[in-house]
Design an enzyme around this catalytic site. Structure first.
Site, PDB file in Angstrom:
ATOM      1  N   VAL A 135       0.862  -1.181   0.000  1.00  0.00           N
ATOM      2  CA  VAL A 135       0.000   0.000   0.000  1.00  0.00           C
ATOM      3  C   VAL A 135       0.896   1.228   0.000  1.00  0.00           C
ATOM      4  CG1 VAL A 135      -1.839   1.256   1.180  1.00  0.00           C
ATOM      5  CG2 VAL A 135      -1.765  -1.245   1.306  1.00  0.00           C
ATOM      6  N   CYS A 136       0.576   2.183  -0.851  1.00  0.00           N
ATOM      7  CA  CYS A 136       1.280   3.463  -0.857  1.00  0.00           C
ATOM      8  C   CYS A 136       2.779   3.234  -1.093  1.00  0.00           C
ATOM      9  CB  CYS A 136       0.984   4.191   0.455  1.00  0.00           C
ATOM     10  SG  CYS A 136       1.344   5.951   0.474  1.00  0.00           S
TER      11      CYS A 136
END
Length: 248
Positions: A135-136
């Site tokens: 994520v990210c």
């Protein structure tokens, strides 16, 4: 009617506060569920990167979630205010069906990328996973482990160029990008989208749809500035400044 009275009345009426029937008396503890999700925690992570997907994945049938860090105990997030608890050390978790690597601000992700023990653990665990997801800026840690060279991927909007030039990833559009057994999600909230997609892969579409309803994920943001393309240069600079000012 106070809270205790309300809970008692709901139980007597056979209806819980979530609209479900009151639970039956507790039975013997069930054995650990078969499928394991390992969420990496490290100093400076962004809370929602880990917690957003957790809220979905912890409810996938026949699945258990374990939080993992270099040391057991509280791990501070990027603002230094909130702490998440790691239940296992890297050495204690040698395999998982799903590896989830959340992102962080500059301080946290740079330290994680440069930490040989953390990167080596990600690399070794990835060899046996069914799915490896980020994520990210967690994608940068996958990149540091050598997992994204020549692989279509995404990350936080301000780190896309870095992911490409430093680790050889192939920039791809979308809230999340699936390439083989690797799924990378964009910034922060995109982790929930990715987790619902992953839930459908682990089970089926109907279960993933029910999980979306379970967490009532039906976003209607008050502003249409959730991507750099929509926000424009001025808001991009201001957004990064707000992140920097909140970081500790």
């Amino acid at each position: 009617m106070n809270r205790r009275t309300a809970l008692k009345a709901a139980a007597v009426g056979g209806v819980g506060l979530l609209g479900l029937q009151a639970p039956a008396p507790a039975a013997a503890a069930a054995p650990p569920r078969g499928r394991r999700v390992a969420i990496l925690l490290y100093d400076g992570i962004t809370a929602l990167d880990a917690v957003g997907p957790y809220e979905v994945l912890c409810r996938v049938p026949d699945t258990s979630v374990v939080t993992v860090a270099k040391r057991k105990g509280a791990v501070r997030t990027d603002t230094g205010v909130l702490g998440l608890v790691a239940d296992r050390t890297l050495r204690q978790v040698r395999q998982a069906d799903v590896l989830l690597v959340p992102g962080a601000g500059n301080r946290g992700v740079i330290a994680a990328m440069e930490d040989e023990e953390t990167v080596d653990w990600v690399r070794r665990l990835h060899k046996g996973t069914t799915w490896t997801v980020s994520v990210c800026t967690g994608a940068l840690i996958l990149g540091a482990a050598g997992l994204l060279r020549g692989v279509p991927a995404t990350t936080y909007w301000a780190s896309r160029d870095y992911l490409e030039t430093t680790f050889g990833a192939l920039p791809a559009p979308g809230r999340f990008v699936e390439s083989g057994k690797i799924i990378t999600a964009g910034g922060v909230s995109a982790g929930i989208d990715m987790a619902l997609h992953l839930a459908s892969k682990l089970t089926d579409d109907r279960t993933a749809q029910a999980l979306q309803l379970a967490v009532e994920y039906d976003p209607e943001p008050p502003f249409d500035t959730g991507s750099p393309e929509k926000a424009g240069p001025d808001l991009q600079k201001y957004a990064l400044k707000l992140l920097e000012n909140a970081a500790r």
